[in-house]
Motif scaffolding. Sequence first.
Motif, PDB file in Angstrom:
ATOM      1  N   ARG A 189      -1.402   8.874   3.781  1.00  0.00           N
ATOM      2  CA  ARG A 189      -1.788   9.402   5.302  1.00  0.00           C
ATOM      3  C   ARG A 189      -1.326   8.550   6.322  1.00  0.00           C
ATOM      4  O   ARG A 189      -0.684   7.333   6.236  1.00  0.00           O
ATOM      5  CB  ARG A 189      -3.149   9.261   5.120  1.00  0.00           C
ATOM      6  CG  ARG A 189      -3.677  10.496   4.187  1.00  0.00           C
ATOM      7  CD  ARG A 189      -5.225  10.270   3.782  1.00  0.00           C
ATOM      8  NE  ARG A 189      -5.335   8.998   2.990  1.00  0.00           N
ATOM      9  CZ  ARG A 189      -6.534   8.583   2.440  1.00  0.00           C
ATOM     10  NH1 ARG A 189      -7.476   9.584   2.425  1.00  0.00           N
ATOM     11  NH2 ARG A 189      -6.659   7.698   1.443  1.00  0.00           N
TER      12      ARG A 189
ATOM     13  N   ASP B 264      -0.395   4.715   0.664  1.00  0.00           N
ATOM     14  CA  ASP B 264      -1.294   5.751   1.174  1.00  0.00           C
ATOM     15  C   ASP B 264      -0.410   6.484   1.920  1.00  0.00           C
ATOM     16  O   ASP B 264       0.379   6.181   2.604  1.00  0.00           O
ATOM     17  CB  ASP B 264      -2.254   5.104   2.080  1.00  0.00           C
ATOM     18  CG  ASP B 264      -3.482   6.255   1.891  1.00  0.00           C
ATOM     19  OD1 ASP B 264      -3.362   7.314   2.521  1.00  0.00           O
ATOM     20  OD2 ASP B 264      -4.592   5.765   1.531  1.00  0.00           O
TER      21      ASP B 264
ATOM     22  N   PHE C  45     -11.717   8.136   1.666  1.00  0.00           N
ATOM     23  CA  PHE C  45     -11.378   9.190   0.495  1.00  0.00           C
ATOM     24  C   PHE C  45     -10.047   8.890  -0.151  1.00  0.00           C
ATOM     25  O   PHE C  45      -9.199   8.839   0.554  1.00  0.00           O
ATOM     26  CB  PHE C  45     -11.583  10.524   1.066  1.00  0.00           C
ATOM     27  CG  PHE C  45     -12.766  10.979   1.442  1.00  0.00           C
ATOM     28  CD1 PHE C  45     -13.772  11.331   0.681  1.00  0.00           C
ATOM     29  CD2 PHE C  45     -13.232  10.704   2.786  1.00  0.00           C
ATOM     30  CE1 PHE C  45     -15.400  11.466   1.036  1.00  0.00           C
ATOM     31  CE2 PHE C  45     -14.434  10.967   3.233  1.00  0.00           C
ATOM     32  CZ  PHE C  45     -15.432  11.409   2.377  1.00  0.00           C
ATOM     33  N   HIS C  46     -10.142   8.874  -1.368  1.00  0.00           N
ATOM     34  CA  HIS C  46      -8.821   8.391  -1.950  1.00  0.00           C
ATOM     35  C   HIS C  46      -8.631   9.176  -3.252  1.00  0.00           C
ATOM     36  O   HIS C  46      -9.276  10.403  -3.356  1.00  0.00           O
ATOM     37  CB  HIS C  46      -9.167   6.807  -2.434  1.00  0.00           C
ATOM     38  CG  HIS C  46      -9.472   5.901  -1.295  1.00  0.00           C
ATOM     39  ND1 HIS C  46      -8.743   5.811  -0.296  1.00  0.00           N
ATOM     40  CD2 HIS C  46     -10.536   5.418  -1.130  1.00  0.00           C
ATOM     41  CE1 HIS C  46      -9.443   4.939   0.558  1.00  0.00           C
ATOM     42  NE2 HIS C  46     -10.532   4.908  -0.008  1.00  0.00           N
TER      43      HIS C  46
ATOM     44  N   GLN D 231      -9.189   0.229   3.682  1.00  0.00           N
ATOM     45  CA  GLN D 231      -9.641  -0.166   4.931  1.00  0.00           C
ATOM     46  C   GLN D 231      -9.617   0.917   5.869  1.00  0.00           C
ATOM     47  O   GLN D 231     -10.120   0.888   6.860  1.00  0.00           O
ATOM     48  CB  GLN D 231      -8.626  -1.235   5.387  1.00  0.00           C
ATOM     49  CG  GLN D 231      -9.088  -2.811   5.011  1.00  0.00           C
ATOM     50  CD  GLN D 231      -8.011  -3.670   5.337  1.00  0.00           C
ATOM     51  OE1 GLN D 231      -7.032  -4.079   5.087  1.00  0.00           O
ATOM     52  NE2 GLN D 231      -8.212  -4.216   6.746  1.00  0.00           N
ATOM     53  N   ILE D 232      -8.795   1.865   5.902  1.00  0.00           N
ATOM     54  CA  ILE D 232      -8.606   2.864   6.793  1.00  0.00           C
ATOM     55  C   ILE D 232      -9.287   4.327   6.521  1.00  0.00           C
ATOM     56  O   ILE D 232     -10.264   4.743   7.309  1.00  0.00           O
ATOM     57  CB  ILE D 232      -7.204   3.303   6.896  1.00  0.00           C
ATOM     58  CG1 ILE D 232      -6.427   1.881   7.448  1.00  0.00           C
ATOM     59  CG2 ILE D 232      -7.013   4.208   8.012  1.00  0.00           C
ATOM     60  CD1 ILE D 232      -5.023   2.156   7.463  1.00  0.00           C
ATOM     61  N   TYR D 233      -9.364   4.471   5.107  1.00  0.00           N
ATOM     62  CA  TYR D 233     -10.017   5.986   4.687  1.00  0.00           C
ATOM     63  C   TYR D 233     -10.987   5.717   3.781  1.00  0.00           C
ATOM     64  O   TYR D 233     -10.643   4.743   3.020  1.00  0.00           O
ATOM     65  CB  TYR D 233      -8.748   6.738   4.296  1.00  0.00           C
ATOM     66  CG  TYR D 233      -7.893   7.193   5.122  1.00  0.00           C
ATOM     67  CD1 TYR D 233      -7.951   8.079   6.299  1.00  0.00           C
ATOM     68  CD2 TYR D 233      -6.529   6.675   5.138  1.00  0.00           C
ATOM     69  CE1 TYR D 233      -7.202   8.469   7.332  1.00  0.00           C
ATOM     70  CE2 TYR D 233      -5.560   6.962   6.118  1.00  0.00           C
ATOM     71  CZ  TYR D 233      -5.918   8.135   7.385  1.00  0.00           C
ATOM     72  OH  TYR D 233      -5.066   8.373   8.097  1.00  0.00           O
TER      73      TYR D 233
ATOM     74  N   HIS E 266      -3.094  -1.248  11.963  1.00  0.00           N
ATOM     75  CA  HIS E 266      -2.983  -1.498  10.579  1.00  0.00           C
ATOM     76  C   HIS E 266      -1.564  -1.562   9.934  1.00  0.00           C
ATOM     77  O   HIS E 266      -1.275  -1.686   8.709  1.00  0.00           O
ATOM     78  CB  HIS E 266      -3.810  -0.987   9.403  1.00  0.00           C
ATOM     79  CG  HIS E 266      -5.269  -1.425   9.438  1.00  0.00           C
ATOM     80  ND1 HIS E 266      -6.168  -0.770  10.645  1.00  0.00           N
ATOM     81  CD2 HIS E 266      -5.992  -2.039   8.819  1.00  0.00           C
ATOM     82  CE1 HIS E 266      -7.352  -1.361  10.467  1.00  0.00           C
ATOM     83  NE2 HIS E 266      -7.217  -1.830   9.203  1.00  0.00           N
TER      84      HIS E 266
ATOM     85  N   ASP F  23      -8.572  -7.519  11.211  1.00  0.00           N
ATOM     86  CA  ASP F  23      -8.152  -6.380  10.111  1.00  0.00           C
ATOM     87  C   ASP F  23      -7.579  -7.066   8.891  1.00  0.00           C
ATOM     88  O   ASP F  23      -6.732  -6.305   8.188  1.00  0.00           O
ATOM     89  CB  ASP F  23      -6.923  -5.396  10.771  1.00  0.00           C
ATOM     90  CG  ASP F  23      -7.417  -4.652  12.036  1.00  0.00           C
ATOM     91  OD1 ASP F  23      -8.365  -4.162  11.869  1.00  0.00           O
ATOM     92  OD2 ASP F  23      -6.578  -4.607  13.063  1.00  0.00           O
TER      93      ASP F  23
ATOM     94  N   PHE G 199      -4.451   3.214  -2.509  1.00  0.00           N
ATOM     95  CA  PHE G 199      -4.808   3.744  -1.537  1.00  0.00           C
ATOM     96  C   PHE G 199      -5.234   2.759  -0.265  1.00  0.00           C
ATOM     97  O   PHE G 199      -5.629   1.610  -0.813  1.00  0.00           O
ATOM     98  CB  PHE G 199      -5.871   4.854  -1.807  1.00  0.00           C
ATOM     99  CG  PHE G 199      -5.489   6.211  -2.142  1.00  0.00           C
ATOM    100  CD1 PHE G 199      -4.740   7.040  -1.401  1.00  0.00           C
ATOM    101  CD2 PHE G 199      -5.332   6.465  -3.624  1.00  0.00           C
ATOM    102  CE1 PHE G 199      -4.290   8.327  -1.872  1.00  0.00           C
ATOM    103  CE2 PHE G 199      -4.876   7.854  -3.861  1.00  0.00           C
ATOM    104  CZ  PHE G 199      -4.148   8.321  -3.115  1.00  0.00           C
ATOM    105  N   PHE G 200      -5.335   3.085   0.682  1.00  0.00           N
ATOM    106  CA  PHE G 200      -5.685   2.184   1.951  1.00  0.00           C
ATOM    107  C   PHE G 200      -7.065   2.069   2.126  1.00  0.00           C
ATOM    108  O   PHE G 200      -7.517   3.067   3.112  1.00  0.00           O
ATOM    109  CB  PHE G 200      -4.672   2.428   3.036  1.00  0.00           C
ATOM    110  CG  PHE G 200      -4.280   1.104   3.873  1.00  0.00           C
ATOM    111  CD1 PHE G 200      -5.217   0.027   4.139  1.00  0.00           C
ATOM    112  CD2 PHE G 200      -3.187   1.213   4.560  1.00  0.00           C
ATOM    113  CE1 PHE G 200      -4.631  -1.058   4.724  1.00  0.00           C
ATOM    114  CE2 PHE G 200      -2.730   0.074   5.473  1.00  0.00           C
ATOM    115  CZ  PHE G 200      -3.609  -1.157   5.267  1.00  0.00           C
TER     116      PHE G 200
ATOM    117  N   LYS H  87       0.912  -1.188   0.033  1.00  0.00           N
ATOM    118  CA  LYS H  87       0.111   0.204  -0.231  1.00  0.00           C
ATOM    119  C   LYS H  87       1.055   1.153  -0.074  1.00  0.00           C
ATOM    120  O   LYS H  87       2.131   1.173   0.631  1.00  0.00           O
ATOM    121  CB  LYS H  87      -0.915   0.065   1.256  1.00  0.00           C
ATOM    122  CG  LYS H  87      -2.048  -0.978   1.412  1.00  0.00           C
ATOM    123  CD  LYS H  87      -3.247  -1.079   0.336  1.00  0.00           C
ATOM    124  CE  LYS H  87      -3.863  -2.180   0.659  1.00  0.00           C
ATOM    125  NZ  LYS H  87      -4.949  -2.111  -0.613  1.00  0.00           N
TER     126      LYS H  87
END
Lengths: 259, 268
Positions: A118, A116, B188-189, B184-186, A124, B32, B181-182, A114
Motif C-alpha cells: 500500500r 507493504d 489491516f494486514h 505503523q501505518i495501517y 514514513h 515516526d 506489513f507496515f 518493509k
Amino acid sequence: MSEKERVLYISSLEGLSFFDKAVHNRLYFGTEFCENAFPSASDIGRFVRCCKERGVPFSIVVPWGTEKIVRAAKKMCGFLPGGSEIIFNSWGLLGLIKNAGHIPVMGRVLVTVKRDPRKVPDSHAGLARTSNLDLEQFRDYLISEGIRRVELDNVRTGYSARLSPEIRSSLYYPFVSVSIARKCGYPADMQSSRSLARPFTCRRECEGAGPVAAEIRGGEKTVFSKGNAIFYFNDAIPDAPGEMNADRLVFMPKIPIGA
Amino acid sequence: MSNLEECAALVEAGADIFYCGVDFESVLGLKDIVSNRWPWRHIQFGTEADMLSAARLIHKNKRQVFLTLNEHSYLPGALAVISGWLRRNMVFDGVIVSDVGVALALKREIKGVRLVASNGMNIFNTGDARFFKALGMDTQILPRAMNIKEISAIVKENRGVRFEFLIMNHDCNFNDGMCRFFHQIYNFHGCHSGFYKRGIPEDRGDHLGYLWELEKAGLHSVKIVGRIDNTEKKLKDIRLLTGLRKLLRESKKGYERGALDLLNKYYE
C-alpha cells in the motif's frame, strides 16, 4: 544495469520449460518460503545435470526452516560441485555452506525492509526504504563472512541502502514476498492440530494449486496468497537498480512455492 | 508492561521479567520511529522519568526489565540516537532485538550490552541458535509455531543459552516474525485478509496446555504477549501462570488436574 545476468527462478523441474537460452543466463532452483516445498535431493541432482548439459550456471535457493531443512541442506552441500552458489534464508545455514566450500548468498527473507504493497505516506517514506543493509556494521559483517551478494524483492518503495562495491545484489520480480508463516493455509488437519504437540501434516497441497487473490484494506491493494506466504505483484523494474549494485534480474514465472 | 501505574501490581502478581517499549518521539524527539513491533504509542513509556521509576521498582524487587528494540529495521541516524541514549540510561537488564544488523550496531556502540534474540530472529533450528549464541545472545526467544520435539532439540544442543517461548498469544497467522506489513501505518494486514481464517486455530492461550511439556523440554521462561491488554487482564494472566508454575512440581496427571481448576478459576 547494462552488464547483467538474467535469471530464471523455478521451484520444480517442470519449470525448466520456461527456460530460454537466448534470454536466461543463469538458473535458480528451490524456494525461500517453505521447507516442505524444497526440492528433493534427487530433483536437485537432476537439475544440476540439466544445467551442466545446457552450460548454464546455477544457484540453489534454500528456505528458512527447522532441522528438516538443515538435514536437507547438509545432504545437498555434500553432492553439489564445489563452489556452488547457495542462497540461504536461515542464518543457521551460513556456517554449513561455508564449511562445505560453497558460496553463500543472503536470501531475501533475511532482508528486513518493509514490503507493504500500500501507499506509504511521505512521513514514513524513509523508514519504508530502510533495511538491515543500511547499517554499516551489517555490511561489514557480510563482507567479513564472505557474503558478497544479497537477494532483493522488487519492493515498490525501493531501498535507501547504498551497497559498497564488494557486495552485489539480485532483484526479484514480479512477486514480492510480504508475509511468511510456518502455518500453512492448505492442510486440512490445521484445524485440529495443536502445533506444540505435533506439526500439521503437509501433503504438498500447494503443488498445482494456484494463488488466491484478496484485497488488503487501507489502500485497497491486491495481494496473493499461496501456502504459507503472501505476495504482491510488481513487474516494474526501477530505472536505476544499479544504486544497489544490482547486476542480476531474477524472474519468477510462478510464485516459488510448489510451482 | 506499558506504564508505570501497573508496574507495582504486576510485580506483586508474580511476574519475574518485564518487557517494555519507549515512545521515542516524546522521549527523544524521533518522529515516526517506534521501539518495537507493537507500534502503538499508548503502550510505550512516554517519559524517561516513568521508565526510570519502573526500572527502579522492578530491580528493587529483584526482577528484571528488558527494552524491546525489535522492529526489523531502524533508520541508521535514529539508531545512533537511540544507542547514545541507551548508553546514558542503561537501566535495562538487556535489549531485545530482531535483526543481526541492529545487534551488531548496539554491540559496537554500547559496551557490554546484553542482547536477547527476539522471536523475530526466526530461530527454528539448532544452527540458528548456535549462530545467535556466537553473536553473544545468551537469551533467545523461540518462534511460536514450533512443537515440543523441535524446542527440545534446540535447547539440548545449545547448553548455556536461556530459551524463552511465547505462551499466551494474540491471534495472528504471521506471528513467527516474518511479517513485513507496515503496522505503523495501517491496521489491516495479511492476518486480516481472510486467507487464513478457514483453518488456522487461534493460539491465544492455546500453548498454556503445554507448560508441563515445555518445562521438561528445558525451557527457561515463558512470555505472555499482552502489552496491549488492560492491566486487569495482565494481572489475571500472570496469576494464572504463577499458579501453573507451582503445579509443575506435580506429576503430569497432577499438573493437568490442577491446571484445569486454575483455568476454570481465571477463565471460565
